[in-house]
Design a protein around this motif. Structure first.
Motif, PDB file in Angstrom:
ATOM      1  N   GLN A 154      -6.466  -5.142  -8.114  1.00 47.45           N
ATOM      2  CA  GLN A 154      -7.845  -4.973  -7.813  1.00 47.45           C
ATOM      3  C   GLN A 154      -8.214  -5.876  -6.776  1.00 47.45           C
ATOM      4  OE1 GLN A 154      -9.326  -5.921 -11.885  1.00 47.45           O
ATOM      5  NE2 GLN A 154      -9.817  -3.710 -12.117  1.00 47.45           N
ATOM      6  N   ARG A 155      -9.528  -5.769  -6.421  1.00 47.88           N
ATOM      7  CA  ARG A 155     -10.279  -6.758  -5.475  1.00 47.88           C
ATOM      8  C   ARG A 155      -9.793  -6.966  -4.189  1.00 47.88           C
ATOM      9  NH1 ARG A 155     -12.880  -5.663 -10.017  1.00 47.88           N
ATOM     10  NH2 ARG A 155     -14.481  -6.883 -10.625  1.00 47.88           N
ATOM     11  N   VAL A 156      -9.030  -5.740  -3.643  1.00 45.23           N
ATOM     12  CA  VAL A 156      -8.278  -6.071  -2.457  1.00 45.23           C
ATOM     13  C   VAL A 156      -9.509  -5.979  -1.329  1.00 45.23           C
ATOM     14  CG1 VAL A 156      -6.553  -4.727  -0.799  1.00 45.23           C
ATOM     15  CG2 VAL A 156      -6.431  -4.691  -3.447  1.00 45.23           C
ATOM     16  N   ALA A 157      -9.352  -7.097  -0.730  1.00 47.68           N
ATOM     17  CA  ALA A 157     -10.526  -7.061   0.378  1.00 47.68           C
ATOM     18  C   ALA A 157      -9.908  -8.063   1.514  1.00 47.68           C
ATOM     19  CB  ALA A 157     -11.631  -7.851   0.000  1.00 47.68           C
ATOM     20  N   VAL A 158     -10.309  -7.710   2.742  1.00 50.84           N
ATOM     21  CA  VAL A 158      -9.785  -8.356   4.147  1.00 50.84           C
ATOM     22  C   VAL A 158     -11.143  -8.368   4.751  1.00 50.84           C
ATOM     23  CG1 VAL A 158      -9.004  -8.094   6.376  1.00 50.84           C
ATOM     24  CG2 VAL A 158      -7.434  -7.576   4.225  1.00 50.84           C
ATOM     25  N   LEU A 159     -11.522  -9.626   5.446  1.00 46.12           N
ATOM     26  CA  LEU A 159     -12.890  -9.902   5.938  1.00 46.12           C
ATOM     27  C   LEU A 159     -12.997  -8.844   7.132  1.00 46.12           C
ATOM     28  CD1 LEU A 159     -12.908 -13.982   6.068  1.00 46.12           C
ATOM     29  CD2 LEU A 159     -14.443 -12.360   4.555  1.00 46.12           C
ATOM     30  N   ASN A 160     -13.998  -8.809   7.369  1.00 45.90           N
ATOM     31  CA  ASN A 160     -14.452  -7.552   8.384  1.00 45.90           C
ATOM     32  C   ASN A 160     -13.755  -7.766   9.675  1.00 45.90           C
ATOM     33  OD1 ASN A 160     -15.333  -5.394   9.485  1.00 45.90           O
ATOM     34  ND2 ASN A 160     -17.537  -5.922   9.778  1.00 45.90           N
ATOM     35  N   THR A 161     -13.968  -9.147   9.922  1.00 47.69           N
ATOM     36  CA  THR A 161     -13.613  -9.634  11.434  1.00 47.69           C
ATOM     37  C   THR A 161     -11.884  -9.605  11.511  1.00 47.69           C
ATOM     38  OG1 THR A 161     -13.520 -11.867  10.473  1.00 47.69           O
ATOM     39  CG2 THR A 161     -15.654 -11.034  11.850  1.00 47.69           C
ATOM     40  N   GLN A 162     -11.155  -9.363  10.236  1.00 45.10           N
ATOM     41  CA  GLN A 162      -9.780  -9.541  10.210  1.00 45.10           C
ATOM     42  C   GLN A 162      -9.081  -8.388  10.229  1.00 45.10           C
ATOM     43  OE1 GLN A 162      -8.350 -12.542  11.114  1.00 45.10           O
ATOM     44  NE2 GLN A 162     -10.589 -13.385  11.352  1.00 45.10           N
ATOM     45  N   ARG A 163     -10.058  -7.023  10.162  1.00 47.04           N
ATOM     46  CA  ARG A 163      -9.114  -5.874   9.841  1.00 47.04           C
ATOM     47  C   ARG A 163      -8.506  -5.393  11.174  1.00 47.04           C
ATOM     48  NH1 ARG A 163     -14.693  -4.020   6.448  1.00 47.04           N
ATOM     49  NH2 ARG A 163     -14.299  -5.483   4.954  1.00 47.04           N
ATOM     50  N   GLY A 164      -7.505  -4.431  10.790  1.00 44.32           N
ATOM     51  CA  GLY A 164      -6.975  -4.003  11.891  1.00 44.32           C
ATOM     52  C   GLY A 164      -5.729  -4.655  12.245  1.00 44.32           C
ATOM     53  N   HIS A 165      -5.392  -5.655  11.773  1.00 43.58           N
ATOM     54  CA  HIS A 165      -4.355  -6.595  12.028  1.00 43.58           C
ATOM     55  C   HIS A 165      -3.103  -6.679  10.915  1.00 43.58           C
ATOM     56  CE1 HIS A 165      -6.880  -8.181  15.216  1.00 43.58           C
ATOM     57  NE2 HIS A 165      -7.739  -8.435  14.252  1.00 43.58           N
ATOM     58  N   GLY A 166      -3.101  -5.583  10.150  1.00 45.58           N
ATOM     59  CA  GLY A 166      -1.939  -5.496   9.111  1.00 45.58           C
ATOM     60  C   GLY A 166      -2.186  -6.352   7.908  1.00 45.58           C
ATOM     61  N   LEU A 167      -3.116  -6.867   7.845  1.00 52.91           N
ATOM     62  CA  LEU A 167      -3.426  -7.931   6.860  1.00 52.91           C
ATOM     63  C   LEU A 167      -3.503  -7.136   5.489  1.00 52.91           C
ATOM     64  CD1 LEU A 167      -5.780 -10.498   8.293  1.00 52.91           C
ATOM     65  CD2 LEU A 167      -3.427 -10.654   7.591  1.00 52.91           C
ATOM     66  N   GLY A 168      -4.050  -5.977   5.273  1.00 50.52           N
ATOM     67  CA  GLY A 168      -4.229  -5.185   4.014  1.00 50.52           C
ATOM     68  C   GLY A 168      -2.714  -5.026   3.570  1.00 50.52           C
ATOM     69  N   ALA A 169      -1.818  -4.456   4.451  1.00 49.24           N
ATOM     70  CA  ALA A 169      -0.661  -4.279   4.029  1.00 49.24           C
ATOM     71  C   ALA A 169       0.282  -5.409   3.908  1.00 49.24           C
ATOM     72  CB  ALA A 169       0.268  -3.458   5.346  1.00 49.24           C
ATOM     73  N   GLN A 170       0.009  -6.737   4.305  1.00 43.61           N
ATOM     74  CA  GLN A 170       0.551  -7.809   3.912  1.00 43.61           C
ATOM     75  C   GLN A 170       0.111  -8.360   2.368  1.00 43.61           C
ATOM     76  OE1 GLN A 170       0.788 -11.142   6.637  1.00 43.61           O
ATOM     77  NE2 GLN A 170       0.132  -9.718   8.349  1.00 43.61           N
ATOM     78  N   LEU A 171      -1.195  -8.168   2.200  1.00 45.82           N
ATOM     79  CA  LEU A 171      -1.849  -8.238   0.906  1.00 45.82           C
ATOM     80  C   LEU A 171      -0.985  -7.423  -0.053  1.00 45.82           C
ATOM     81  CD1 LEU A 171      -5.498  -8.639   1.009  1.00 45.82           C
ATOM     82  CD2 LEU A 171      -4.035 -10.174   0.124  1.00 45.82           C
ATOM     83  N   MET A 172      -1.129  -6.073   0.223  1.00 46.40           N
ATOM     84  CA  MET A 172      -0.264  -5.267  -0.831  1.00 46.40           C
ATOM     85  C   MET A 172       1.075  -5.533  -0.714  1.00 46.40           C
ATOM     86  SD  MET A 172      -2.749  -3.545  -1.988  1.00 46.40           S
ATOM     87  CE  MET A 172      -1.774  -2.462  -3.068  1.00 46.40           C
ATOM     88  N   GLN A 173       1.914  -6.092   0.006  1.00 52.35           N
ATOM     89  CA  GLN A 173       3.266  -6.344  -0.092  1.00 52.35           C
ATOM     90  C   GLN A 173       3.385  -7.476  -0.879  1.00 52.35           C
ATOM     91  OE1 GLN A 173       5.043  -7.538   3.628  1.00 52.35           O
ATOM     92  NE2 GLN A 173       7.004  -6.974   2.904  1.00 52.35           N
ATOM     93  N   ALA A 174       2.339  -8.464  -0.738  1.00 52.37           N
ATOM     94  CA  ALA A 174       2.686  -9.910  -1.422  1.00 52.37           C
ATOM     95  C   ALA A 174       2.399  -9.403  -3.154  1.00 52.37           C
ATOM     96  CB  ALA A 174       1.390 -10.626  -1.209  1.00 52.37           C
ATOM     97  N   CYS A 175       1.419  -8.682  -3.244  1.00 54.41           N
ATOM     98  CA  CYS A 175       0.947  -8.176  -4.764  1.00 54.41           C
ATOM     99  C   CYS A 175       2.444  -7.517  -5.374  1.00 54.41           C
ATOM    100  CB  CYS A 175       0.040  -7.037  -4.636  1.00 54.41           C
ATOM    101  SG  CYS A 175      -1.584  -7.945  -4.490  1.00 54.41           S
ATOM    102  N   GLU A 176       2.922  -6.675  -4.680  1.00 55.06           N
ATOM    103  CA  GLU A 176       4.425  -5.875  -4.847  1.00 55.06           C
ATOM    104  C   GLU A 176       5.298  -6.794  -5.392  1.00 55.06           C
ATOM    105  OE1 GLU A 176       7.074  -2.122  -3.728  1.00 55.06           O
ATOM    106  OE2 GLU A 176       5.066  -2.574  -2.768  1.00 55.06           O
ATOM    107  N   GLN A 177       5.693  -7.931  -4.449  1.00 60.10           N
ATOM    108  CA  GLN A 177       6.652  -8.937  -4.575  1.00 60.10           C
ATOM    109  C   GLN A 177       6.085  -9.725  -5.804  1.00 60.10           C
ATOM    110  OE1 GLN A 177       6.469 -11.071  -0.862  1.00 60.10           O
ATOM    111  NE2 GLN A 177       8.007  -9.580   0.039  1.00 60.10           N
ATOM    112  N   LYS A 178       4.996 -10.126  -6.318  1.00 60.51           N
ATOM    113  CA  LYS A 178       4.716 -10.732  -7.505  1.00 60.51           C
ATOM    114  C   LYS A 178       4.736  -9.877  -8.685  1.00 60.51           C
ATOM    115  CE  LYS A 178       2.587 -14.613  -9.313  1.00 60.51           C
ATOM    116  NZ  LYS A 178       3.035 -15.922  -9.026  1.00 60.51           N
ATOM    117  N   ILE A 179       4.625  -8.727  -8.354  1.00 62.10           N
ATOM    118  CA  ILE A 179       4.707  -7.980  -9.590  1.00 62.10           C
ATOM    119  C   ILE A 179       6.086  -7.591  -9.910  1.00 62.10           C
ATOM    120  CG2 ILE A 179       4.487  -5.540 -10.546  1.00 62.10           C
ATOM    121  CD1 ILE A 179       1.616  -5.592  -9.026  1.00 62.10           C
TER     122      ILE A 179
END
Length: 147
Positions: A73-98
């Motif tokens: 939940q609460r997946v969020a990337v700051l507007n100024t940081q979007r488009g650099h693959g950070l959302g995918a990095q966040l999801m990968q971090a979540c998957e690794q933690k899970i």
């Protein structure tokens, strides 16, 4: 280089940074009512923040729903940081933690405009559209790969 920091400590700087990002993205940008943003799952969740040069860029949280199923939940990337693959990095971090937590399945309520993003990451769209905080969503799921 982007650094990933996890916390369960609601008094930590990492958690406070997560709240700042969530407030900016959900409350200010998407007009989610502030009282809906913080809920009773905060203490039960693992919170992650992506940092670059000590600047928080994005966040998410996960919690165990039971039977090896973790909700992201609460997946969020700051507007100024979007488009650099950070959302995918966040999801990968979540998957690794899970994976580390022995989870077998991940699920989340995805905003409709984000469905192509989650599908590209291997999530399957399930069930009917539903409203959450006045925003249309669909459920997406993914099986956790064995570590």
């Amino acid at each position: 280089m982007v650094q990933t920091i996890w916390t369960n400590d609601l008094d930590s700087k990492t958690y406070q940074d997560a709240l700042k990002i969530r407030y900016e993205v959900f409350v200010e940008e998407q007009n989610v009512p502030e009282e809906l943003e913080i809920d009773d799952l905060e203490e039960q969740s693992h919170h992650v923040v992506l940092y670059q040069d000590d600047q928080p860029l994005g966040t998410a949280r996960i919690y165990h729903q039971g039977d090896g199923v973790y909700k992201i939940q609460r997946v969020a990337v700051l507007n100024t940081q979007r488009g650099h693959g950070l959302g995918a990095q966040l999801m990968q971090a979540c998957e690794q933690k899970i994976q580390q937590l022995q989870g077998t399945k991940m699920t989340l309520g995805a905003q409709l405009q984000a469905l192509p993003f989650y599908e590209k990451l291997g999530y399957t769209v399930e069930g009917p559209e539903f409203m959450d905080a006045g925003i249309p969503h669909r459920t997406v799921t993914k099986t956790v790969k064995k570590a």
